[in-house]
Motif scaffolding. Sequence first.
Motif, mmCIF file in Angstrom:
data_model
loop_
_atom_site.group_PDB
_atom_site.id
_atom_site.type_symbol
_atom_site.label_atom_id
_atom_site.label_comp_id
_atom_site.label_asym_id
_atom_site.label_seq_id
_atom_site.Cartn_x
_atom_site.Cartn_y
_atom_site.Cartn_z
ATOM 1 N N ARG A 170 0.994 -1.651 0.145
ATOM 2 C CA ARG A 170 0.095 -0.016 -0.025
ATOM 3 C C ARG A 170 0.892 1.056 0.117
ATOM 4 N NH1 ARG A 170 -3.629 -0.733 5.199
ATOM 5 N NH2 ARG A 170 -1.147 -1.835 5.582
ATOM 6 N N ASN A 171 1.774 1.516 0.275
ATOM 7 C CA ASN A 171 2.810 2.825 0.580
ATOM 8 C C ASN A 171 3.873 2.108 -0.025
ATOM 9 O OD1 ASN A 171 1.509 3.583 3.245
ATOM 10 N ND2 ASN A 171 2.298 1.649 3.848
ATOM 11 N N SER A 172 3.853 1.874 -1.509
ATOM 12 C CA SER A 172 5.114 1.120 -2.224
ATOM 13 C C SER A 172 5.268 1.098 -3.726
ATOM 14 C CB SER A 172 5.533 0.141 -2.317
ATOM 15 O OG SER A 172 5.564 -0.879 -1.703
ATOM 16 N N LEU A 173 3.964 1.096 -3.516
ATOM 17 C CA LEU A 173 3.276 1.011 -5.379
ATOM 18 C C LEU A 173 3.229 2.454 -5.663
ATOM 19 C CD1 LEU A 173 0.458 -1.155 -5.350
ATOM 20 C CD2 LEU A 173 2.404 -1.885 -6.017
ATOM 21 N N PRO A 174 3.948 3.136 -7.153
ATOM 22 C CA PRO A 174 3.497 3.829 -7.582
ATOM 23 C C PRO A 174 2.535 4.826 -7.143
ATOM 24 C CG PRO A 174 4.330 2.861 -9.118
ATOM 25 C CD PRO A 174 4.506 1.652 -7.863
ATOM 26 N N LYS A 175 2.351 6.343 -6.673
ATOM 27 C CA LYS A 175 1.220 7.030 -6.195
ATOM 28 C C LYS A 175 0.597 8.168 -7.010
ATOM 29 C CE LYS A 175 -0.727 5.922 -2.590
ATOM 30 N NZ LYS A 175 -0.897 5.373 -1.250
ATOM 31 N N ASP A 176 0.388 8.970 -7.574
ATOM 32 C CA ASP A 176 0.103 10.526 -7.916
ATOM 33 C C ASP A 176 -0.930 11.138 -6.924
ATOM 34 O OD1 ASP A 176 0.261 12.569 -9.829
ATOM 35 O OD2 ASP A 176 -1.211 12.597 -9.364
ATOM 36 N N ARG A 177 -1.543 10.304 -6.332
ATOM 37 C CA ARG A 177 -2.591 10.505 -5.102
ATOM 38 C C ARG A 177 -2.872 9.829 -4.521
ATOM 39 N NH1 ARG A 177 -4.063 12.462 -9.828
ATOM 40 N NH2 ARG A 177 -6.818 11.883 -10.429
ATOM 41 N N VAL A 227 -0.916 -9.257 -4.012
ATOM 42 C CA VAL A 227 -0.673 -8.020 -3.438
ATOM 43 C C VAL A 227 -1.481 -6.634 -3.198
ATOM 44 C CG1 VAL A 227 0.367 -5.344 -3.820
ATOM 45 C CG2 VAL A 227 1.417 -7.710 -5.336
ATOM 46 N N TRP A 228 -1.930 -6.804 -1.878
ATOM 47 C CA TRP A 228 -2.458 -5.353 -1.257
ATOM 48 C C TRP A 228 -2.115 -3.972 -1.602
ATOM 49 C CZ3 TRP A 228 -3.182 -4.769 4.614
ATOM 50 C CH2 TRP A 228 -4.953 -4.229 5.251
ATOM 51 N N ALA A 229 -3.117 -3.422 -2.095
ATOM 52 C CA ALA A 229 -3.163 -2.191 -2.944
ATOM 53 C C ALA A 229 -2.965 -1.165 -2.754
ATOM 54 C CB ALA A 229 -2.638 -2.297 -4.616
ATOM 55 N N HIS A 230 -4.255 -1.163 -1.599
ATOM 56 C CA HIS A 230 -5.424 -0.032 -0.973
ATOM 57 C C HIS A 230 -5.535 0.200 0.218
ATOM 58 C CE1 HIS A 230 -4.042 2.827 -4.566
ATOM 59 N NE2 HIS A 230 -4.707 2.364 -5.332
ATOM 60 N N ASP A 231 -6.067 0.136 0.598
ATOM 61 C CA ASP A 231 -6.938 0.658 2.122
ATOM 62 C C ASP A 231 -8.262 0.086 1.320
ATOM 63 O OD1 ASP A 231 -4.696 0.458 4.188
ATOM 64 O OD2 ASP A 231 -5.163 3.059 4.126
ATOM 65 N N PHE A 232 -8.786 -0.463 1.853
ATOM 66 C CA PHE A 232 -10.805 -1.185 1.713
ATOM 67 C C PHE A 232 -11.625 -0.163 1.606
ATOM 68 C CE2 PHE A 232 -9.845 -5.921 2.305
ATOM 69 C CZ PHE A 232 -8.321 -5.875 1.011
#
Length: 328
Positions: free
Chosen positions: A14-21, A88-93
Motif C-alpha cells: 500500500r505504501n510502496s506502489l507508484p501513486k500520484d495522490r 498484492v494489497w494495493a489500497h486500504d479497502f
Amino acid sequence: MKNFLALPSLVDMRNSLPKDRNYLARNKRISTRVWHHSLTLSHLPGSDAASFAKYHIEANGWPGVAYAIIVEPKNVVETPRGKRARIVWAHDFDRRTYHAGNANDYSLGICVAGDYRNERMRDFVKETIDELQAALVADGIGREDKSHHEMPGYSWKACCVFDYKGAFKFLNQQTFIKPVPATYTIQQGDTFWNIAHNMDGISVADLLAANPEVDPKALRLGQIIQLGEAKGAAGAKKNAPPSAPVEQQLAMKEFVALPKTATTWKTYRLQVHPVAKNSDWSLTPARFGGLEYEILARPQRDVVTIMTSKGKRNIYVAPATGAKIYLK
C-alpha cells in the motif's frame, strides 16, 4: 480482516506502489467483490501491480492502480500450503478506486494478472483465488462476487473471461477442471506441443506414445487422436524397447519455417503486444531463401518466440501467413 491478513502469499504494498495522490474515501459499505483480469499475458514483465499502477497513473491520470488487490501469477510464493501466486494489497479497502465506473463506491476491485483469452490459468493460481475469496467472505468484506462485465454498464466488457466462480472452492471441489475426453479432433493451428501444454499432466511424450501411428509433423484438420489414455503413457512404455520412430519423435523439437516468398517478417520485443504498430525490426526471409527457427515458447495463439540476432523476439505465425510449424 484477520483471515485476509493471514493469507500466506499476501504482500502489503500500500505504501510502496507508484501513486500520484490518494483515492477518495468510500461513502458506502463494500457489497460486491468485482473480479478482473489484466489482458496482459501473466508471464510478461508488465504483468504486476507496480506496472499496472504506473500505467493507470501515466495513461489514465488516475491517483494510483485501479484495484485494491492484485494476484500476480508470475511471482510464485512457496507457502506451507504449496505453491501460490503473490497477492498484492494495493489500497486500504475504504478507498474508492477506479475499476467499475459508477459502482466504485460499493465495490472492491480484484485483478488477476493474465490474458485468459489466450492462456490457461494454472492450478496454483486457482488455489490462490480460492483462498483469497474464502478469506474475504470470512472477514465479511462484501456480500457477493461479480465479474467486471456483470457490473452496470459493462456487459460489453470481456473481463473477466476466466471462470471466477469455478475457481472458488477449487481446492475442495475442483469445479474448474473438466474431464479429459477420450479423443480429440485436431483444429487449425494445433500441434502436439500446444495440446499437451493446455492439459494438466499430459506431456508431448505422452501424446507421441499414445498415438504412435500419428505423424506429429503432418497433423490434419479433423484428424482424431487418442487423449484420454495419454496421461502417463510415455512413462508406462519407458521400460519397453521403443521403436526407432518413437525414439526419434521423443527427441524432436518444434520449428517454424518462414517462406522464401516473404520479403519482410515483423518481429516484436517480448514485452509488447504483437501488432504491426509495435514492431521495431523485421526479418528478411526472401533474402536467405526462407528462414527456419526453433520455437522457444508460445506466449499466445499464433505467436511464437524465437532467437534472432537481436535476441529473443516474438513473431506472428498464423496459418494465413504462410509460416509452417513442424517437429524435427
